[in-house]
Design an enzyme around this catalytic site. Structure first.
Site, PDB file in Angstrom:
ATOM      1  N   LEU A  83       0.812  -1.208   0.000  1.00 51.47           N
ATOM      2  CA  LEU A  83       0.000   0.000   0.000  1.00 51.47           C
ATOM      3  C   LEU A  83       0.848   1.261   0.000  1.00 51.47           C
ATOM      4  O   LEU A  83       0.585   2.208  -0.750  1.00 51.47           O
ATOM      5  CB  LEU A  83      -0.907   0.012   1.234  1.00 51.47           C
ATOM      6  N   ASP A  94      10.765   3.670   4.799  1.00 51.93           N
ATOM      7  CA  ASP A  94      10.541   2.257   5.095  1.00 51.93           C
ATOM      8  C   ASP A  94      11.729   1.736   5.884  1.00 51.93           C
ATOM      9  O   ASP A  94      12.887   1.946   5.489  1.00 51.93           O
ATOM     10  CB  ASP A  94      10.348   1.435   3.820  1.00 51.93           C
ATOM     11  N   ASP A 104      13.081   4.083  11.612  1.00 48.36           N
ATOM     12  CA  ASP A 104      11.921   3.453  12.222  1.00 48.36           C
ATOM     13  C   ASP A 104      11.002   4.533  12.785  1.00 48.36           C
ATOM     14  O   ASP A 104      11.376   5.250  13.715  1.00 48.36           O
ATOM     15  CB  ASP A 104      12.401   2.524  13.335  1.00 48.36           C
ATOM     16  N   ASN A 146       1.410   4.895   7.147  1.00 44.82           N
ATOM     17  CA  ASN A 146       1.016   3.575   6.649  1.00 44.82           C
ATOM     18  C   ASN A 146       1.800   2.439   7.305  1.00 44.82           C
ATOM     19  O   ASN A 146       1.352   1.299   7.280  1.00 44.82           O
ATOM     20  CB  ASN A 146       1.212   3.541   5.130  1.00 44.82           C
ATOM     21  N   TYR A 183      -3.740  -5.656  16.920  1.00 43.84           N
ATOM     22  CA  TYR A 183      -3.914  -4.901  15.683  1.00 43.84           C
ATOM     23  C   TYR A 183      -5.222  -4.115  15.700  1.00 43.84           C
ATOM     24  O   TYR A 183      -5.267  -2.929  15.351  1.00 43.84           O
ATOM     25  CB  TYR A 183      -3.895  -5.885  14.518  1.00 43.84           C
ATOM     26  N   LYS A 204      -5.555  -0.063  15.594  1.00 41.44           N
ATOM     27  CA  LYS A 204      -6.280   0.611  14.515  1.00 41.44           C
ATOM     28  C   LYS A 204      -7.431   1.454  15.061  1.00 41.44           C
ATOM     29  O   LYS A 204      -7.772   2.502  14.503  1.00 41.44           O
ATOM     30  CB  LYS A 204      -6.787  -0.413  13.502  1.00 41.44           C
ATOM     31  N   THR A 233      -1.733  -7.489   0.079  1.00 40.17           N
ATOM     32  CA  THR A 233      -0.336  -7.120   0.236  1.00 40.17           C
ATOM     33  C   THR A 233       0.370  -8.204   1.039  1.00 40.17           C
ATOM     34  O   THR A 233      -0.238  -9.205   1.439  1.00 40.17           O
ATOM     35  CB  THR A 233      -0.198  -5.779   0.985  1.00 40.17           C
TER      36      THR A 233
END
Length: 314
Positions: A20, A39, A76, A103, A175, A179, A209
């Site tokens: 993504l 990244d 990071d 992201n 997770y 979120k 992904t």
């Protein structure tokens, strides 16, 4: 040449080495933005493996090869100082920051009764703290610019939540919680920064992904020559729109997005309301009111995965 929607704007996309984030970075560049591609480069979707500059460098090179402007950052974002360095790189390289797309994330799935403290902490650390870290330094940058100018400035934040927060995800308590926290962070940020000209919105993307390869295994595989309905490229245009001047009036919103569909999610609404007949509720009164109400509803108001996702398995 026509003026592109993001011409003259500088953007950061975190977790942009693959999936993504890569699609979003490419789309922002295609729309005219200069991009910092962030990244950390660890190969495992659980955040394991040695960090590498390769993924970020490859996407930055891909943008430059297409005629765009991009630099790589391999730090990071879950590290507070690393996030500050990322924002500083954008400002030092492009003179300012206009767009922040958060992201970056990892998965460490486990049922809640089996999850270790480290599995919980690591996912909250990367997703929720990572979103906060970059937002904190970007927000300070925009506030300082606005104060110096004596007027609102241009700022856009696009955060990445998930339908794991909306519909639940039995094997992902860390997770789902992260979120959900990101949505709270987004709405708080939208209220705090609106007066400075900054908007903050969140998306719940559905995409095939590295992070979701097992979730979507066997779902709507594309035919030969067809674009995968779960391709990240279906999500990226919404990010481009939310980053653009056209979305200046869109603030504090949550949207679900996947192949050919955008759904605007309303904030929670009151489904029913009960008032005590006395000065205060008793157990007996609550039992008499709430038990019949819930007895008329499904025991578990959840849906099968295929129904929630609007997908059919082959």
């Amino acid at each position: 040449m026509p003026v592109l929607p993001l011409d003259g704007l500088a953007a950061i996309v975190t977790g942009a080495g693959r999936g993504l984030g890569r699609a979003e970075a490419l789309e922002l560049a295609r729309l005219g933005a200069s991009v910092v591609v962030n990244d950390f480069g660890q190969p495992g979707r659980d955040g394991s493996g040695e960090a590498s500059a390769g993924p970020a460098e490859r996407v930055a090179a891909e943008i430059r090869a297409a005629g765009g402007t991009a630099v790589a950052h391999t730090g990071d974002v879950a590290d507070h100082e690393g996030a500050e360095e990322l924002v500083r790189l954008a400002v030092d390289t492009y003179g300012k920051l206009d767009v922040l797309v958060n992201n970056a994330g990892i998965l460490r799935d486990r049922m809640v009764f089996s999850m270790t403290e480290a599995e919980w902490d690591s996912v909250i650390h990367v997703h929720l703290k990572g979103h906060f870290n970059t937002t904190r330094f970007a927000a300070a940058h925009w506030r300082e610019r606005s104060k110096a100018a004596g007027a609102p400035v241009y700022g856009r934040i696009v955060n990445t939540s998930s339908e794991a927060f909306l519909a639940g995800s039995a094997g992902q308590p860390n997770y789902a919680a992260a979120k959900g926290g990101i949505v709270g962070l987004t709405t708080s940020t939208a209220l705090a920064l609106g007066k400075y000209g900054v908007t903050a919105n969140a998306i719940c993307p559905r995409a095939r992904t590295r992070m979701t390869e097992d979730v979507f295994a066997g779902f709507q595989e594309p035919g030969e020559g067809q674009l995968d309905p779960l391709a990240p490229e279906h999500v990226a245009p919404l990010v481009g729109y939310l980053a653009s001047p056209a979305a200046g009036h869109v603030n504090g919103q949550l949207m679900v997005v996947h192949g050919g569909m955008v759904a605007i999610v309303e904030r929670p609404r009151v489904a029913a309301k009960f008032d005590t007949a006395k000065e205060a509720f008793s157990y007996e009164e609550l039992d008499g009111l709430l038990s019949p109400y819930y007895a008329g509803r499904p025991a578990h108001e959840t849906f099968a995965a295929a129904e929630v996702l609007g997908l059919k398995k082959d």
